[in-house]
Structures are given as C-alpha cells and as structure tokens.
Write a protein that holds these residues in place. Sequence first.
Motif, PDB file in Angstrom:
ATOM      1  N   GLN A 293      -1.531  -4.422  10.577  1.00  0.00           N
ATOM      2  CA  GLN A 293      -0.314  -5.199  10.294  1.00  0.00           C
ATOM      3  C   GLN A 293       0.756  -4.186   9.899  1.00  0.00           C
ATOM      4  O   GLN A 293       1.409  -3.639  10.759  1.00  0.00           O
ATOM      5  N   CYS A 294       0.884  -3.888   8.599  1.00  0.00           N
ATOM      6  CA  CYS A 294       1.834  -2.824   8.266  1.00  0.00           C
ATOM      7  C   CYS A 294       1.302  -1.494   8.769  1.00  0.00           C
ATOM      8  O   CYS A 294       2.057  -0.598   9.117  1.00  0.00           O
ATOM      9  N   GLY A 295      -0.012  -1.332   8.793  1.00  0.00           N
ATOM     10  CA  GLY A 295      -0.624  -0.132   9.353  1.00  0.00           C
ATOM     11  C   GLY A 295      -0.868   0.989   8.375  1.00  0.00           C
ATOM     12  O   GLY A 295      -1.538   1.974   8.695  1.00  0.00           O
ATOM     13  N   TYR A 296      -0.326   0.860   7.167  1.00  0.00           N
ATOM     14  CA  TYR A 296      -0.339   1.991   6.235  1.00  0.00           C
ATOM     15  C   TYR A 296      -1.750   2.419   5.840  1.00  0.00           C
ATOM     16  O   TYR A 296      -2.029   3.596   5.692  1.00  0.00           O
ATOM     17  N   CYS A 297      -2.651   1.453   5.668  1.00  0.00           N
ATOM     18  CA  CYS A 297      -4.014   1.783   5.225  1.00  0.00           C
ATOM     19  C   CYS A 297      -4.899   2.252   6.367  1.00  0.00           C
ATOM     20  O   CYS A 297      -6.026   2.695   6.141  1.00  0.00           O
ATOM     21  N   GLN A 298      -4.433   2.081   7.610  1.00  0.00           N
ATOM     22  CA  GLN A 298      -5.353   2.146   8.744  1.00  0.00           C
ATOM     23  C   GLN A 298      -5.887   3.539   9.050  1.00  0.00           C
ATOM     24  O   GLN A 298      -7.020   3.676   9.519  1.00  0.00           O
TER      25      GLN A 298
ATOM     26  N   MET B  52       0.822  -1.213   0.000  1.00  0.00           N
ATOM     27  CA  MET B  52       0.000   0.000   0.000  1.00  0.00           C
ATOM     28  C   MET B  52       0.856   1.264   0.000  1.00  0.00           C
ATOM     29  O   MET B  52       0.463   2.290  -0.546  1.00  0.00           O
TER      30      MET B  52
ATOM     31  N   CYS C 190      -6.980  -2.897   2.042  1.00  0.00           N
ATOM     32  CA  CYS C 190      -5.910  -3.276   2.962  1.00  0.00           C
ATOM     33  C   CYS C 190      -5.156  -4.424   2.317  1.00  0.00           C
ATOM     34  O   CYS C 190      -5.648  -5.539   2.242  1.00  0.00           O
ATOM     35  N   ARG C 191      -3.962  -4.131   1.843  1.00  0.00           N
ATOM     36  CA  ARG C 191      -3.159  -5.153   1.158  1.00  0.00           C
ATOM     37  C   ARG C 191      -2.724  -6.260   2.125  1.00  0.00           C
ATOM     38  O   ARG C 191      -2.467  -7.387   1.721  1.00  0.00           O
ATOM     39  N   CYS C 192      -2.651  -5.924   3.419  1.00  0.00           N
ATOM     40  CA  CYS C 192      -2.247  -6.934   4.405  1.00  0.00           C
ATOM     41  C   CYS C 192      -3.404  -7.856   4.775  1.00  0.00           C
ATOM     42  O   CYS C 192      -3.196  -8.857   5.442  1.00  0.00           O
TER      43      CYS C 192
ATOM     44  N   THR D 271      -6.410  -7.201   6.642  1.00  0.00           N
ATOM     45  CA  THR D 271      -6.932  -7.133   8.019  1.00  0.00           C
ATOM     46  C   THR D 271      -8.454  -6.933   8.056  1.00  0.00           C
ATOM     47  O   THR D 271      -8.994  -6.501   9.076  1.00  0.00           O
TER      48      THR D 271
HETATM   49  S1  FES Z   1      -2.423  -2.988   7.411  1.00  0.00           S
HETATM   50 FE1  FES Z   1      -1.086  -3.054   5.691  1.00  0.00          FE
HETATM   51  S2  FES Z   1      -2.317  -2.269   4.107  1.00  0.00           S
HETATM   52 FE2  FES Z   1      -3.700  -2.457   5.758  1.00  0.00          FE
END
Ligand code: FES
Lengths: 735, 152
Positions: B97-102, A364, B133-135, B137
């Motif tokens: 997870q990575c948190g970027y979309c959150q 992302m 959310c690519r991860c 979640t």
């Molecule tokens: S937590 Fe990684 S893109 Fe949503």
Amino acid sequence: MTNDINHKRRSFIKVSAAAGGGMMLGFNFIACKEESKIPDFIAPNLSEPSEWTTLNGFLSIGDNGVVTIMSPNPEIGQNVKTSMPMIVAEELDADWNQVIVEQAGLDTENFERQIAGGSQSIRHGWKNLRKTGATARNLLLQAAAAKLDVTIEELTTSKGIIYHEASDKSLGYGEVASLAADYTAPEEIKLKDPKDFAIIGHDTRNVDGFSIVQGKPLYGLDVNMPGTKIAMIVHPPAFGMKLKSMDDGSIKSMSGITDVVKINVEPEGWNPQWSDVNAYPELVAIVGNSTWEVMKAKKAIKIDWEGETALENSVDHEATMTKLLAEQDGELARKDGDPDKAFADADKVVEKTYTAPFLAHNTMEPMNFYANVTADKAELIGPIQTPMFLEGTLEGVLGIPKENISIMMTRMGGGFGRRLYGHFATEAALISQAVQKPVKLVYTREDDMTQGTYRPAYKVTYKAGLDKDGNLLAFGIKGSGIPGSPVFENRFPAGAVDHYQVQNIQVETNISTGAWRAPRSNFIATAEQSFLDEVAEAAGKDPIDFRLSLFDKAIKEPVGKDNDYDAERYAGVLKLVKEKANWGSETSGVYRGVSAYYCHNSYVAQVLDVEISGDVPKVKRVYCAVDCGIVVNPMAAKNQIEGGIVDGIGHAMYSAMTFKDGAPEQSNFHNYRLIRQAEAPESIEVFFVDNGIDPTGLGEPSLPPIGAALANALYQAVGKRFYQQPFGNENDLLG
Amino acid sequence: MASYKLNINGESREIDVAEDTPMLWVLRDNLHLVGTKYGCGIAQCGACTIHVDGKAVRSCQLRVSQVGEKKITTIEGLSEDGSHPVQQAWIEHDVPQCGYCQAGQIMTASALLAENKNPSDTDIATAMNGNICRCGTYTRIRAAVKTAAKNA
Ligand code: FES
Ligand code: FES
C-alpha cells in the motif's frame, strides 16, 4: 527515460487551450519534474520519444505513442497514483501499457484539491479526470480527421490507436499528437458509457510497485540533495510544558554537529490555519552531518522546560467523561418525537457506555521534510497530505511570497491523517532559514509518537427502549470526547426510530488532536454496532434481521428529514454479506459477529469469524460487502478494504496512547502495540456491489465497523461484552 | 571516527564513521542505499531488515564495528533487476500500500525461504511477526510468501 538528456532533446512542447473542468492549461510537467530532483524509476521498458506534446495539465503524448499522465494528488498508500491516471487513460482510450505516471508537485493553477484526505480524491476527481482524458482524445481525433480528410464521427479509438474503418486506415496517438495541440476542444464532451470501460474496473498493479520491491528512493526520508544537513527537533516532554532555556554548549563541540537553534513556527501576529495544529510551536533544532551524529547530540543536549498550562492525566480524562455523561445534559444535536416519554413507556431499556483511548497515527515513515530556504525562495520536498495549505502557512511564517515557494510531494510511508498537519514541513523550512543551509528534518519514532495530533479519546452512552415485542421505540446517544463528541446525529439509526435524541458534551484539552483514519467514525461505529448487537439480543432477534427491520422502516416511513444515508444501499450490503458469509449456518467452534456502517459516502457490512485456538480467540475469516459505486481498480480496492479491516482490528484490540502529568506513556513500538502478522485474519473476502453509481470513498470506510464485528464475535466466543478499547490482550479476553 | 571496509551487495565499500554507528545509518547516510528503512530504531518494526551472511538482521541494532568481513545484502542487492522470486511474488499479489515496510518484509521473507523452502502458515507467522505493516497488508504478505515458495 524522462531523464535530463531526454529533456534537452525534446524539441518543443505545444500547449493547447483545451477545456477540461478548469484545472489545466499549459502545465509543463517536465519543468516540475526537473525542479523536484527526485530520482525516478518509472517504466524502464518503454522507449523514449524524441518529442513530447503536452495537451493539457494532465498529460503529454510522445511521438512514439508513450503517454505521460500526471497524478495530482498526494499518494499515501491509498493508491491514487495508479487509480487517478487510470481514469484519465480510460477516457483518453490509451493503452495502459504505454502509460507513464508522474507525481505532480503542488500546482494550484493547474490542479484542483491536491489533498489526500476524507477518502475524497476519486469521488471529487471522477468527473474532471474523465473530462480531461476525453478532451485530449477529442483533440487527437480532430487532428486525425484533418490528416485523413474525414469527419471525426467516422473515427474510432482503441488502446492509443485511431481507426478509420471505411478506408482501413489507422494512426497512432503519437503520430497526431503534435498536430492535436493546434485544436480546441468543444465545451461539451461526451464521456464513455461505463459498460465500455477497458481500464476502469480491471485489476491494475500499483505503478510504483516495481520500484517499491527494489527499494528505490521514493519517500521523503530518501530525499538526498547535495549539501543537505540532517536536522532533528527536541520538543517538550509533556503537553502543557514549554521551552525555558537550553545549553547548546553541551553539544556544540560534538562530532558532526554544525548548528543548534531555537525556532518558533507560530511567530507573533500570524494566524494559524486548521492544518497548523501543533502543541509545541517552540522547539530546539539540532543540525549536523549525519543522522546518527545528530541523534547522539539530541540525547546529550541539556534543556530546561517549564510548565505553562495544566499537565493532564488519562485517569482524570476517564473520570471527567464518566462524571459529565452521568450528571449533565449535553448540548442537544437532534431530537425526534418524545424520547423521555418513550423510554418511560418502554418494556425494556438497555443502556451501555463505550470508551476508547487516544491513538497515535504511527505512519511507518516518521515525519520528515526537506527544505532549502534562501533569502527570497523556498524549495520543499517531502511527505504532505495538504500541500496547498502548507504553501499558505509557509508564506506567513517565512515571509516569502507564494510564487517563490515550491512544494514537491514524495510518495508517503503512510498518512492516516497525520500528514494533514504540516508543522514538520514548516519546522524544516524555519531551520533551513535559520542555519542558511538545505536541511532534511527527520523525526525519530519517539518524536513522532509523542508529538501529538492524536485521535481524541471518547466515551459515549447509548440507550435503547424496546416494546414488549422487541421493537425499537426509542434511542438516545450522549457523546463526549477529549476534545469533542464523536456522534454523527443524522446517521443511522436516526431516521429509523420514532423517538430519537443526541446530546454532545465537549471537554477541553491541551493535548493536540486531529483527524485519524475515518475521524469519529473510527470509534462511533464500534460503539453503535456493538450496542445494536446487545439490543437485538435483548429484543430476542437475529442481529442482521433486527438491523434490516430498522432499515425497512427508514425506507418506508423515515423519521425526520436530514438522514445522512441511503437505507436501501445500507440494507443492500448487509444482505450481501449475509448471503456470502452464509449467515445462520452453524459451524462448531466458530463464533460470528456482524457489523455495518456508512461513512465517506460508502456502505460496508462485515461478518467476522473467531475461533478459539488453545486458550486464545483468533480472528479466522472476515467477509466484507462494500458499496462504493464503481470500483476503479478492484485489485487495489480490495487491498484498501483488507488494510482497513486489519487496521481496525489491531487498534480495537491492542493500541492506546495514555498520559501521566501531561507526558505520553508510550513512545515507540515496545510499549505502543500495533497488530502483527500472527494476529491478522487468516482470510478476508471482499464483495463489491455492482451498481454503476459514481465512485465514493474507499480508503477509510472498511475500518470503522470491524471493531464491532470483532466485539460481537468475541461475545459469542467468550460470553463477555467489550465496552472499553483496546479490548485487551489474550489473557484479559478470557477473563 | 574510524575507517571500515565492508562487503555490501558483493562490492567492497570504504567508509569513515564513528564505531557505534548502526549499519542502518551507514547504509542510508554514507552509502545512499536508502531501500533499508528506519521505522523504530529499537528492533521492534523490522523496516531496517538486511541479510548478514544470509540471515535476516535488524540493521538498526548492528554496529558498523561488529560487521567485519561478513557479507551484507540489502534490498538493492537482493537481485539486480527485481527478479528475486520474493520480489516477483510481491508484484504478483500487488502487496504494497504505502510500501514503506515492504523492503523489510521482503528481506525477512527471503531469508526465511532460504532456510525453509516450504514454510507452513505458522512458520510464516513466526518469521514475519517482527515486521510491522501499519497499512495492514499482512494477508497479502502471507499469500506472496507462499507464492514465492512455490516459484523459487
Ligand atoms: S505497506 Fe504501508 S506500512 Fe506496510
Ligand atoms: S528500525 Fe530497526 S527494527 Fe525498526
């Protein structure tokens, strides 16, 4: 609390010669932190010590008992920034509520294997991280023993406090930390019995969670250093093309544009490493004051490209693999028994071919990096899974010695293998060197998606021979890929069939490819486990019982020597999921599929339930059994398993990267489809096998098998087998 | 270039940018409010979601010249200290997870709950479908939205 004022106030740092797996000694975490200049928002509720003692490369203890633990490995969302320090804190016997975690920068002297890849961080770090914590605890105990005038054996610890029961005295770690630095730890250090673990095995929240939900700057794209310019690249529009000429006059006068330069990340005479995969070494870079201004210039610039090598097409890829699989013998990778004769003798032969397209990683957070390169120094900050390899590349490309290169890793907005290949960081460094300014290189989504380093396209043919009782006599796999075959010749069902053969066919391409979450497994598990479902049906057997009988053979009389799995653990997860999903019970309108796979040293079995709602099949539930040994942080481990399942369903169903005349046909999320909220399973239940074995991989293993669990459930629901990924949109599914 | 006076997170901020500049880049480049994320730039991923007069809006599609007097809230202004029920629910479920979309997910969820105090699964799926959310979640996001609805 670890702000600049605090750094100046700290009176000294003691450094001990602590032993600990050869990965530490005297690492000054504060120096590293100051260099990073990334704002931090850690532990706002802990008070500030007036003195820190650094006991080894991994941890520092404040005189008030606060503990700082370094997280050495890059954090891509796999949660190592929480789980690795948990392991250190466990053996230190620290109070987790008093622990601050800090991301380490690249430091090859003090840390080992600072890589995020192959689901290996915990597995590889397990022993050393434990030893690091135990060593520091031992130093604290030695200091406390001297202070209390007792022997070390009389002391116990719990949650950061040392107890002497006989005298009813206690000392906090902070009270003895500065004394502890004068001691030397013994070579052999006793580790805890896993049954005494107080942190490992307990749900522990992401150490960055609070910062994430508040939108704090944590990622490479958020790096904001004074005087930084924004840089963007323009790469060729198709694989096989290169830069011919550019007319920078067309944009130089545009508002906010400061520089337009050509860069080449592969200077003559320089040898690329494995991590330097890159289809487009020569690029145009545009530098300016703000992202939007540079984006506008990027659209306006006039560049001529020219063909260099072939311009490939997806339809030709497909035809080539089909032809080769049908007409050619591949390179023999393994042969047990006499497969030709066994197939000839078989009562029934099943043969099926499975195909999947190229995939983009699509983290992302698009690729980006900050670089400030001066005459003799390079400072880089950003998201990279392989900082140690990047350092080597930069030395070669910039002509600056390693000791003058610093690399700080930011939290990453996803990795999935994409950030193993650090060309974007090298590009940032070269742009900074060329324009003599600090720059932050930012890829647009389109740059990111069309740059390459894709998951290869694959096609594989499976063949099974059954006797008249439905026993598996012979098994053959012929794999091809663009480029490279996805088959692991020593994995199941190798070892479970008397007559077995694997052949591989390679096809060259100029489209760049690389590791994508669970490389090769991400495709082959879906193919293999879909095929076994079909073979079990042909044999007239229940798909779980059919697999279990194969494992039974692999346990009792394994065929061949190099079988790369433990058949008992494999069967174990299958039995566990069978029980948890109540396999065999029938619910009207619910269609089930099963799948199991082993990779990254972990075992996963899944049952997936599909229901037809309206006309559309919908994934309702997934049951997932996992054997990855000791689970360090169950809450985060479940999150990883769930993520792999959603990711696997999404890519099997929806995603594809295709090419026309070398040019990617997808460039952003309007034409490259990723799974969304409404398509995700309603529930995912995860069950871990509790066996006390040292931990193995977790970030990848739940993804590979799920595509087959889905395909097998869809077959039950719609009566159609799925051989070609992506399985398609809802309408195709019911066709 | 033109001058704009904007109401961001309850404060008046003045900036000087080209009038076609998307709010996403005004926030990130000019105001250093980098919690609002860039993911696609074409209204497909939701990473850039902000509130405009309380409604969820894709800041990559909103030109600075369109904002006028409207009140803008970013993730940094959702609460002063991370205490918004949606933020708290996200922590409770350990969603990122990575948190970027959150940040984008949270801004969409909080706008949904402001309008619909007790959303059904379908309401949640519909409202949150624009946030990738690519991860993966998504199941946790759904659970956290429900918890937030309960605690709001
Ligand atoms: S937590 Fe990684 S893109 Fe949503
Ligand atoms: S960046 Fe605005 S929707 Fe993706």
